[in-house]
Design a protein around this motif. Structure first.
Motif, mmCIF file in Angstrom:
data_model
loop_
_atom_site.group_PDB
_atom_site.id
_atom_site.type_symbol
_atom_site.label_atom_id
_atom_site.label_comp_id
_atom_site.label_asym_id
_atom_site.label_seq_id
_atom_site.Cartn_x
_atom_site.Cartn_y
_atom_site.Cartn_z
ATOM 1 N N MET A 84 8.970 6.701 2.255
ATOM 2 C CA MET A 84 9.974 6.412 1.241
ATOM 3 C C MET A 84 10.732 7.669 0.817
ATOM 4 N N SER A 85 10.129 8.843 0.949
ATOM 5 C CA SER A 85 10.807 10.093 0.582
ATOM 6 C C SER A 85 10.403 11.151 1.605
ATOM 7 N N LYS A 86 11.382 11.598 2.387
ATOM 8 C CA LYS A 86 11.103 12.507 3.477
ATOM 9 C C LYS A 86 10.506 13.825 2.965
ATOM 10 N N ARG A 87 9.456 14.260 3.677
ATOM 11 C CA ARG A 87 8.815 15.529 3.379
ATOM 12 C C ARG A 87 8.549 15.699 1.889
ATOM 13 N N ASP A 88 8.015 14.657 1.349
ATOM 14 C CA ASP A 88 7.713 14.642 -0.088
ATOM 15 C C ASP A 88 6.300 14.088 -0.291
ATOM 16 N N ALA A 89 5.817 14.095 -1.517
ATOM 17 C CA ALA A 89 4.485 13.572 -1.804
ATOM 18 C C ALA A 89 4.473 12.976 -3.198
ATOM 19 N N VAL A 90 3.573 12.029 -3.399
ATOM 20 C CA VAL A 90 3.453 11.371 -4.703
ATOM 21 C C VAL A 90 2.832 12.349 -5.684
ATOM 22 N N VAL B 20 0.852 -1.187 0.000
ATOM 23 C CA VAL B 20 0.000 0.000 0.000
ATOM 24 C C VAL B 20 0.889 1.239 0.000
ATOM 25 N N LEU B 21 0.532 2.261 -0.837
ATOM 26 C CA LEU B 21 1.288 3.502 -0.941
ATOM 27 C C LEU B 21 0.340 4.670 -0.695
ATOM 28 N N THR B 22 0.788 5.620 0.182
ATOM 29 C CA THR B 22 -0.038 6.793 0.467
ATOM 30 C C THR B 22 0.505 8.009 -0.263
ATOM 31 N N LYS B 23 -0.281 9.087 -0.231
ATOM 32 C CA LYS B 23 0.109 10.329 -0.901
ATOM 33 C C LYS B 23 1.436 10.860 -0.361
ATOM 34 N N LYS B 24 1.678 10.706 0.942
ATOM 35 C CA LYS B 24 2.909 11.214 1.561
ATOM 36 C C LYS B 24 4.034 10.187 1.510
ATOM 37 N N THR B 25 3.960 9.289 0.585
ATOM 38 C CA THR B 25 4.980 8.259 0.281
ATOM 39 C C THR B 25 5.151 7.247 1.401
ATOM 40 N N HIS B 26 4.163 7.133 2.291
ATOM 41 C CA HIS B 26 4.237 6.071 3.287
ATOM 42 C C HIS B 26 3.873 4.755 2.612
ATOM 43 N N ALA B 27 4.687 3.736 2.849
ATOM 44 C CA ALA B 27 4.485 2.428 2.223
ATOM 45 C C ALA B 27 4.429 1.359 3.293
ATOM 46 N N LEU B 28 3.575 0.338 3.049
ATOM 47 C CA LEU B 28 3.450 -0.772 3.989
ATOM 48 C C LEU B 28 3.160 -2.027 3.192
ATOM 49 N N VAL B 29 3.850 -3.100 3.525
ATOM 50 C CA VAL B 29 3.635 -4.404 2.899
ATOM 51 C C VAL B 29 3.255 -5.393 3.987
ATOM 52 N N CYS B 30 2.127 -6.085 3.784
ATOM 53 C CA CYS B 30 1.689 -7.099 4.748
ATOM 54 C C CYS B 30 1.125 -8.299 3.991
ATOM 55 N N LYS B 31 0.809 -9.326 4.723
ATOM 56 C CA LYS B 31 0.242 -10.520 4.099
ATOM 57 C C LYS B 31 -1.260 -10.321 3.868
ATOM 58 N N VAL B 32 -1.728 -10.774 2.704
ATOM 59 C CA VAL B 32 -3.155 -10.670 2.381
ATOM 60 C C VAL B 32 -3.987 -11.421 3.412
ATOM 61 N N GLY C 66 10.573 15.275 -7.823
ATOM 62 C CA GLY C 66 11.150 14.754 -9.045
ATOM 63 C C GLY C 66 11.821 13.417 -8.892
ATOM 64 N N ARG C 67 11.697 12.783 -7.748
ATOM 65 C CA ARG C 67 12.325 11.474 -7.540
ATOM 66 C C ARG C 67 11.455 10.378 -8.144
#
Length: 789
Positions: A766-772, A686-698, A744-745
């Motif tokens: 995934m990217s500090k103080r950044d957004a998708v 899962v990816l959020t607007k503020k580049t927070h990412a989380l991977v878990c088991k379905v 721009g990353r």
């Protein structure tokens, strides 16, 4: 109202409508203040009662609405338009009725007149029309200046007893004439021809019936008044519509309708087949349901053929003359029963008639104003019989009175012949008619009527043989008086007369039933939508902005025609007979056939046109359910606020309604961003607007037994939201989410390389103080497997 107020309220001197007038309600002098609500209520009730009792509903006794009764009475009494007279212009009839009896406009009068002349509207027409009186195709009648009419013979059976004082009269609207409250109908018009009317707060819709069956039921009810509606249905089989057709209701359903006085009657047109000389066959539709417009029906069938929804039909023609004949030419080896099953389901060739046996029943307090009631079959027949009993009784009483008057005069003649010479001498010696009358009354004890008849007698009647004629007539009249008095003393004899007259009516006007009774046979072919869908493959293109279309093939999704700024989201492949499912952001699944998606070479249609979408609802995922493609067993969805839910695809395999079926529930302000296939061992990224990412088991996402909100996959802040998620197998290294940030990353979220944690956390930034800024999304396109040689 103003005159009444002026009598009660003395006029004030001076200043007109000053302060006192304003304080009294603003009406000025001479008016009484009144509550607007109360006045509106009173006037609306008066209007409603007027519509119910004087316009929209028929009387249970003669079965006529006021406008129909006035037309028949005016044609009979004022214009002498019997069935054996010359036709007269309908304009003259309408003008006479409007001016003398029915001041509600010429249109309503002429419409009622036209309907009473249409053999496709009334089972037994009451007006004999000459000219264009409309057609089954919905053509209007010609203007009344072009058409002519007179009474039909059956109508004279309803009016012939008017001169015998059999019914009561009342003043017309202007008080210059009298009109009958009801006419002394000898036929059960209410059920015989039926009627339709919409009043205020109520309506009536009575189907027509067969006259012979009604008479049989009436006779049976005279012989045994204890019969119930279910017993009378042995005689009255059901409605008999003028356009024929077949009634599908069984006996139990018809019994419930006639006992309750309301219900739905299913009726369909009839058909047959003809073999063609060149081979093949064609269907001939020989009757259509009551009130169905024939031209509209033919046009509807033609539209189905042009839209390729009826590929088994080659041509449609209307060859009707007086009888209905709609020709449906079929392809060779086509199944006629299958075609008719489709037409019955998708065209007005099968429809329903809503029965509502509401009519006006005479009240004991005021027979002029009827009370609206919904009646059962027996009650309607019993009211008619009671009415006929009263009419026959009054007719006999009138005849008895006329006979007694004649006998009274004949007795005077008899006395005169016994002393003829003396009477002549008295007359010759008198000084005039009045003197002679006085002397004759004094000498022979005669009254004024008898003396006047004697003095007006012609000289040739003084012949010797005339006394024999008088004595013979006197004997006959006394015998007739004795007979009628005997009938009036015995109710059974009156009922016997009613029964005999009903038998005479049946003998004169009985004909064959037109509408068949009984449901379809067990051998009838049931409708199957798949039988009318070509066995072809197709593709459905769904765009990001919610446009959908069906095309024959898609070689390159990027080359398909799109609106400016739009993009292809999904391309689904499958047979025209296969289903496809669309999942919306509000948790609803919509299932339809490939064949039901409109074919288009352009932009297509908005998906909202096919289904009942709410405001802001859009499609976020779609699957082809073609059996050649392996449909997923379980699916997983994720919302903007980080909620996740797992559910089965199985409940969403069959075609849904336009409203769809719920697969999940969303919280306030939340919505589902996508739905993906998910196996038990898969990973969920899962990816959020503020580049927070989380991977878990379905497997950590609970499987829903029914539509629910699910569980938290990732916690998101109020100013953050999930923008994308991915489901993949643990060992699939090329599965990833490609995205670009506002700085721009260009980054990737690859579950196989990312650390797996438990669900419910805030994830890793995934990217500090950044957004998708943008997420790369591929077009979902799973082609059909290639056919093997």
């Amino acid at each position: 109202m103003r005159a009444e107020a002026e009598k009660k309220t003395p006029k004030k001197q001076g200043g007109g409508g000053g302060a006192s007038g304003a304080a009294g309600g603003g009406g000025g002098e001479g008016f009484i203040p009144a509550s607007l609500a109360e006045e509106a209520r009173r006037r609306y009730i008066n209007y409603a009662l007027s519509v119910i009792t004087s316009r929209a509903l028929p009387d249970v006794r003669d079965g006529l609405k006021p406008v129909q009764r006035r037309i028949l009475y005016g044609m009979w009494n004022d214009l002498n338009l019997s069935f054996d007279t010359k036709y007269q212009k309908c304009a003259q009839v309408v003008g006479a009725i409007m001016g003398r009896y029915h001041p509600h406009g010429d249109a309503s009068i002429y419409d009622a007149l036209v309907r009473m002349a249409q053999d496709f509207s009334l089972r037994y027409p009451l007006v004999d029309g000459h000219g264009n009186f409309g057609s089954l195709d919905g053509d209007s009648a010609a203007a009344y200046r072009y058409t002519e009419c007179r009474l039909d013979k059956l109508a004279t059976e309803m009016l012939g007893e008017l001169e015998r004082k059999t019914v009561d009269f009342r003043p017309t609207y202007d008080g210059t004439r009298n009109e009958p409250i009801v006419i002394p109908a000898r036929v059960p018009q209410l059920l015989m021809n039926g009627t339709t009317g919409i009043a205020v707060g109520m309506a009536t819709n009575i189907p027509p019936h067969h006259l012979g069956e009604l008479v049989d039921a009436l006779v049976a009810l005279i012989e045994n008044p204890a019969l119930l509606t279910k017993d009378l249905l042995k005689f009255v089989k059901g409605p008999d519509f003028p356009t024929g057709g077949q009634i599908l209701n069984d006996k139990k359903e018809l019994r419930e309708i006639y006992e309750a006085g309301q219900g739905s009657i299913r009726i369909r047109g009839e058909w047959d087949t003809e073999e063609l000389k060149r081979g093949g066959q064609q269907i001939i539709v020989t009757s259509i349901p009551y009130t169905v417009n024939k031209s509209t029906l033919v046009a509807k069938i033609g539209d189905l053929v042009r839209e390729r929804k009826l590929p088994l039909i080659v041509d449609v023609r209307d060859e009707s003359t007086k009888d209905v004949r709609i020709v449906l030419e079929l392809k060779k080896d086509a199944n006629a029963e299958l075609v008719m099953a489709y037409l019955y389901k998708h065209t007005p060739l099968q429809t329903t008639f809503g029965v509502n046996l509401t009519c006006l029943v005479p009240s004991e307090d005021n027979p002029e104003v009827g009370t609206p009631k919904r009646l059962d079959l027996k009650s309607i027949l019993q009211y008619f019989l009671d009415f006929r009993f009263g009419v026959v009784t009054r007719r006999f009483q009138h005849e008895l009175g006329e006979l007694q008057k004649r006998v009274h005069l004949l007795e005077g003649f008899e006395k005169a012949y016994d002393a003829l010479d003396e009477i002549i001498r008295i007359i010759r010696q008198s000084e005039g008619k009045q003197d002679a009358a006085q002397k004759l009354m004094a000498r022979f004890k005669l009254d004024e009527l008898q003396v006047d008849a004697i003095l007006e007698m012609k000289l040739y009647k003084l012949a010797r043989l005339e006394i024999l004629v008088v004595q013979k007539e006197l004997k006959e009249k006394r015998a007739e008086i004795k007979r009628i008095e005997g009938i009036l003393r015995d109710k059974k004899k009156v009922w016997s007369t009613v029964k005999d007259e009903l038998g005479e009516i049946k003998g004169l006007y009985n004909d064959k039933r037109r509408t068949k009774i009984g449901g379809a046979g067990s051998e009838e072919v049931e409708f199957s939508a798949d039988a009318f869908i070509a066995d072809e493959d197709a593709h459905v293109v769904l765009t990001r902005d919610g446009w959908v279309k069906r095309v024959r093939e898609v070689k390159d999704p990027s080359s398909t025609r799109l609106r400016e700024g739009d993009a292809v989201m999904t391309v689904l492949a499958g047979s025209l007979k296969a289903n496809l499912v669309l999942f919306s952001n509000f948790g609803t699944a919509y299932v339809t056939r490939f064949n039901d998606i409109p074919a288009s070479t352009g932009y297509g249609d908005p998906v909202q046109k096919l289904f009942k979408f709410d405001d802001g609802e859009r499609v976020v995922a779609a699957w082809s359910l073609d059996p050649r493609l392996s449909a997923p067993e379980k699916l997983v969805g994720v919302t903007k606020q980080g909620m996740g839910m797992r559910f089965l695809l199985e409940p969403h395999l069959e075609v849904s309604t336009r409203a769809g079926r719920r697969y999940a529930k969303t919280g306030e302000g939340d919505e589902i961003i996508g739905v993906h296939e998910a196996a038990e061992k898969d990973l969920l990224a899962v990816l959020t607007k503020k580049t927070h990412a989380l991977v878990c088991k379905v497997a950590e996402v609970n499987e829903l037994a029914g539509p629910g909100k699910g569980v938290t996959v990732i916690k998101v802040d109020d100013d953050d939201q999930v923008v994308e998620f991915l489901v993949t197998a643990p060992n699939q290294k090329d599965a990833r989410i490609d995205f670009e940030t506002q700085k721009g990353r260009k980054l990737q979220l690859a579950p196989a390389k990312y650390g797996v944690t438990g669900r419910g956390g805030k994830g890793h930034e995934m990217s500090k103080r950044d957004a998708v800024a943008d997420v790369s999304r591929n077009v979902v396109f799973i082609p059909l497997p290639e056919k093997k040689d």
